[in-house]
Structure formats: C-alpha cells, structure tokens
Design a protein around this motif. Structure first.
Motif, mmCIF file in Angstrom:
data_model
loop_
_atom_site.group_PDB
_atom_site.id
_atom_site.type_symbol
_atom_site.label_atom_id
_atom_site.label_comp_id
_atom_site.label_asym_id
_atom_site.label_seq_id
_atom_site.Cartn_x
_atom_site.Cartn_y
_atom_site.Cartn_z
ATOM 1 N N GLU A 219 1.208 -1.555 0.108
ATOM 2 C CA GLU A 219 0.518 0.131 0.293
ATOM 3 C C GLU A 219 0.800 1.237 0.194
ATOM 4 O O GLU A 219 0.582 1.921 -0.314
ATOM 5 C CB GLU A 219 -0.871 0.170 1.049
ATOM 6 C CG GLU A 219 -2.339 -1.402 0.838
ATOM 7 C CD GLU A 219 -2.957 -1.001 0.038
ATOM 8 O OE1 GLU A 219 -3.450 0.506 -0.310
ATOM 9 O OE2 GLU A 219 -3.160 -2.091 -0.345
ATOM 10 N N SER A 220 1.859 1.582 0.550
ATOM 11 C CA SER A 220 2.795 2.652 1.366
ATOM 12 C C SER A 220 3.640 3.039 -0.565
ATOM 13 O O SER A 220 3.530 3.728 -1.053
ATOM 14 C CB SER A 220 3.707 2.367 2.004
ATOM 15 O OG SER A 220 3.238 2.394 2.923
ATOM 16 N N VAL A 221 4.149 1.390 -1.080
ATOM 17 C CA VAL A 221 4.889 2.223 -2.548
ATOM 18 C C VAL A 221 3.505 2.755 -2.823
ATOM 19 O O VAL A 221 3.946 3.112 -4.314
ATOM 20 C CB VAL A 221 5.192 0.892 -2.571
ATOM 21 C CG1 VAL A 221 6.072 0.981 -4.573
ATOM 22 C CG2 VAL A 221 7.115 -0.031 -1.914
ATOM 23 N N SER A 222 2.351 1.730 -3.594
ATOM 24 C CA SER A 222 1.892 2.490 -3.964
ATOM 25 C C SER A 222 1.458 3.819 -4.194
ATOM 26 O O SER A 222 1.583 4.519 -4.580
ATOM 27 C CB SER A 222 0.200 1.280 -3.538
ATOM 28 O OG SER A 222 -1.014 1.880 -5.071
ATOM 29 N N ALA A 223 1.441 4.037 -3.216
ATOM 30 C CA ALA A 223 1.062 5.338 -2.271
ATOM 31 C C ALA A 223 1.947 6.520 -2.986
ATOM 32 O O ALA A 223 2.092 7.383 -3.569
ATOM 33 C CB ALA A 223 0.789 5.875 -1.067
ATOM 34 N N GLU B 101 10.802 9.550 -5.478
ATOM 35 C CA GLU B 101 11.804 8.217 -6.507
ATOM 36 C C GLU B 101 13.019 7.992 -5.887
ATOM 37 O O GLU B 101 13.245 6.586 -6.080
ATOM 38 C CB GLU B 101 12.691 10.027 -7.585
ATOM 39 C CG GLU B 101 11.371 10.435 -8.652
ATOM 40 C CD GLU B 101 12.404 11.096 -9.777
ATOM 41 O OE1 GLU B 101 13.740 11.942 -9.339
ATOM 42 O OE2 GLU B 101 11.854 12.333 -10.333
ATOM 43 N N ARG B 102 12.877 8.737 -4.422
ATOM 44 C CA ARG B 102 13.357 8.028 -3.318
ATOM 45 C C ARG B 102 13.062 7.961 -2.017
ATOM 46 O O ARG B 102 12.441 9.404 -1.139
ATOM 47 C CB ARG B 102 14.760 9.053 -2.906
ATOM 48 C CG ARG B 102 16.090 7.940 -2.504
ATOM 49 C CD ARG B 102 17.235 9.253 -2.448
ATOM 50 N NE ARG B 102 17.718 8.864 -3.361
ATOM 51 C CZ ARG B 102 18.616 10.341 -4.122
ATOM 52 N NH1 ARG B 102 17.853 11.359 -3.501
ATOM 53 N NH2 ARG B 102 18.939 10.442 -5.253
ATOM 54 N N ALA B 103 12.943 7.073 -1.349
ATOM 55 C CA ALA B 103 12.217 6.743 -0.551
ATOM 56 C C ALA B 103 13.410 6.789 1.006
ATOM 57 O O ALA B 103 14.610 5.400 0.228
ATOM 58 C CB ALA B 103 11.254 5.491 -0.526
ATOM 59 N N LEU C 237 18.601 -5.663 2.646
ATOM 60 C CA LEU C 237 18.610 -5.731 1.898
ATOM 61 C C LEU C 237 18.943 -5.475 0.481
ATOM 62 O O LEU C 237 19.178 -5.100 -0.641
ATOM 63 C CB LEU C 237 19.891 -7.401 1.358
ATOM 64 C CG LEU C 237 20.539 -7.670 2.777
ATOM 65 C CD1 LEU C 237 21.181 -8.816 2.288
ATOM 66 C CD2 LEU C 237 21.728 -6.482 2.049
ATOM 67 N N SER C 238 16.769 -5.012 0.233
ATOM 68 C CA SER C 238 16.574 -4.209 -0.783
ATOM 69 C C SER C 238 16.451 -3.684 -1.359
ATOM 70 O O SER C 238 16.323 -3.173 -2.881
ATOM 71 C CB SER C 238 14.817 -4.956 -0.694
ATOM 72 O OG SER C 238 14.093 -3.951 -0.155
ATOM 73 N N GLY C 239 17.192 -2.572 -0.226
ATOM 74 C CA GLY C 239 17.637 -1.076 -0.774
ATOM 75 C C GLY C 239 19.048 -0.834 -1.206
ATOM 76 O O GLY C 239 19.809 -1.832 -0.995
ATOM 77 N N THR C 240 19.223 -0.216 -2.336
ATOM 78 C CA THR C 240 19.899 0.577 -2.664
ATOM 79 C C THR C 240 21.381 0.861 -2.240
ATOM 80 O O THR C 240 22.203 1.096 -3.123
ATOM 81 C CB THR C 240 19.273 1.069 -4.082
ATOM 82 O OG1 THR C 240 19.128 2.893 -3.736
ATOM 83 C CG2 THR C 240 18.686 0.739 -5.277
ATOM 84 N N ARG D 293 12.459 -4.577 -7.046
ATOM 85 C CA ARG D 293 12.521 -4.360 -8.392
ATOM 86 C C ARG D 293 10.970 -2.545 -8.259
ATOM 87 O O ARG D 293 11.490 -3.276 -9.658
ATOM 88 C CB ARG D 293 11.507 -5.224 -9.383
ATOM 89 C CG ARG D 293 13.078 -6.422 -9.524
ATOM 90 C CD ARG D 293 12.321 -7.423 -9.548
ATOM 91 N NE ARG D 293 14.128 -8.948 -9.323
ATOM 92 C CZ ARG D 293 14.278 -9.444 -8.262
ATOM 93 N NH1 ARG D 293 14.016 -8.570 -7.293
ATOM 94 N NH2 ARG D 293 15.242 -10.164 -8.642
ATOM 95 N N ALA D 294 11.168 -2.310 -7.490
ATOM 96 C CA ALA D 294 10.072 -1.523 -7.825
ATOM 97 C C ALA D 294 10.865 -0.005 -8.000
ATOM 98 O O ALA D 294 11.860 -0.058 -8.224
ATOM 99 C CB ALA D 294 10.016 -0.791 -6.376
ATOM 100 N N PRO D 295 9.392 0.713 -8.867
ATOM 101 C CA PRO D 295 10.743 2.140 -9.515
ATOM 102 C C PRO D 295 10.832 3.513 -8.208
ATOM 103 O O PRO D 295 11.013 4.633 -9.559
ATOM 104 C CB PRO D 295 9.449 2.177 -10.704
ATOM 105 C CG PRO D 295 8.166 1.974 -9.786
ATOM 106 C CD PRO D 295 8.395 0.980 -8.747
ATOM 107 N N ILE D 296 11.791 2.849 -7.510
ATOM 108 C CA ILE D 296 11.695 4.338 -6.861
ATOM 109 C C ILE D 296 13.064 3.370 -5.704
ATOM 110 O O ILE D 296 13.053 2.245 -5.997
ATOM 111 C CB ILE D 296 10.405 3.969 -5.314
ATOM 112 C CG1 ILE D 296 8.692 4.461 -6.048
ATOM 113 C CG2 ILE D 296 11.008 5.134 -4.482
ATOM 114 C CD1 ILE D 296 8.452 4.104 -4.409
ATOM 115 N N GLU D 297 13.507 4.298 -5.760
ATOM 116 C CA GLU D 297 15.576 4.144 -5.056
ATOM 117 C C GLU D 297 15.074 3.827 -3.385
ATOM 118 O O GLU D 297 14.288 4.997 -2.817
ATOM 119 C CB GLU D 297 16.440 5.268 -5.621
ATOM 120 C CG GLU D 297 17.444 4.849 -4.603
ATOM 121 C CD GLU D 297 18.636 6.254 -4.500
ATOM 122 O OE1 GLU D 297 19.706 5.865 -3.925
ATOM 123 O OE2 GLU D 297 18.334 6.680 -5.686
#
Length: 186
Positions: free
Chosen positions: A30-34, A41-43, A88-91, A66-70
């Motif tokens: 839900e949060s990534v959708s929002a 662009e960066r969270a 570890l999913s963080g860039t 793989r989401a379109p957000i860093e």
C-alpha cells in the motif's frame, strides 16, 4: 506528503517496524503504491524488526528491489533474521553506530509426536528457505570464512562496523530526516 515533498516529488521519509509477516507485506504494498502515485523517486526507510516469516521477507525483498523507487534503508537499532533480507533490498544502506544485525539459518518447531515423514517435510522446507535466503546474502554481503562458519550453525551478530566491513551497509550513519519533513510509518 508535505508541501515540500509535493513540490520536489523526489524524496520521502518513512519508518517500518514490527514482525515480518503478511500484515507488513500489505502495508509495504500500500505504501509503495502511494509513493509511486505521489511521484516519490527516493524513499528513506528506517527499519526496526527482529524478523518473522521467510516467505514474507523474500516477497518484500523481491518487490522493493524491483520497484520504480530508490530505497535507502537504515538500521537504527536492530534488524534481525529475515528482516536482514528485507533490509538488503535497499540500493543504499546505513546503520547507526549502536545498531546491530543478526542472521541465522531457518528454524521450526515440530509438533510433539510428529511422524518421520512430517519431520522430513519440515526439514526440506527449511533447507529450501535457507537456500533462498543465503543466495541473497551472498549476492549482497562478503562475510569472512569464520563468519560463514558461525552462520552455518548459530546466530551471527554483526555490529554496524562489522556490517560495513561485510558490505552489508554503505556507511555508519543515522536516519536523519530534514527538519520539517513529514515522517510516515508504513
């Protein structure tokens, strides 16, 4: 989103805490959708979790990486067990000086009086979970042979300095949102 975030549309700050489970997966979805709808662009996300369910952690790792957000991840206290995989999913990844990480193999408790075939199913599931999580660990971090040996049979605890040496984090740094920014809890 605050007015400052809406104008730039690029950065936002969040906290994520609790057990890694289906509720957390739902909150993250839900949060990534929002975030995507708001143009983030960066969270920056501060994670505090002692772990939870392997499949839920793997799902969030795959989704966030793989989401379109860093995603910039922070450990301000403790990130343990499957929450390390989520982290570890963080860039980019950071940990406070006093933060700790803990990784270990999967574990389960069998029902009293479980039959051998039921125990076999549990063991095979644990081996599959370990193979999935270890492949992600090896992709992102570089442990010493001694640390891998500890991980093989016990809990491996890492300080923020240990985590930096293992390339688990980019640097020892605190989650420090700018003054006036709205911080949302996921």
């Amino acid at each position: 989103m605050t007015e400052q975030q809406t104008k730039s549309g690029t950065e936002a700050w969040f906290t994520l805490s609790g057990d890694v489970n289906s509720d957390m997966v739902h909150r993250v979805f839900e949060s990534v959708s929002a975030m995507t709808e708001a143009g983030v662009e960066r969270a920056h996300i501060l994670i505090q979790s002692n772990g939870g369910y392997v499949s839920d952690g793997l799902c969030m790792y795959n989704f966030l990486s793989r989401a379109p957000i860093e995603f910039v991840m922070y450990n301000g206290g403790a990130v343990a067990s499957i929450a390390v995989i989520l982290f570890l999913s963080g860039t980019r990844r950071y940990a406070s000086e006093t933060a700790r990480f803990m990784v270990h193999k999967s574990h389960a408790t069998a029902s009293p009086g479980a039959r051998p075939d039921a125990l076999n199913i549990i063991v095979e599931g644990l081996r599959a979970d370990d193979a999935r999580t270890e492949s992600i660990l090896r992709k992102h971090i570089e442990l010493s042979p001694e640390q891998w040996a500890i991980h093989q049979y016990s809990d491996l605890h890492l300080t923020s300095r240990d985590a930096k040496a293992a390339r688990m984090i980019d640097d020892v740094a605190d989650f420090a949102p700018p003054r006036g920014v709205h911080i949302r809890n996921i």
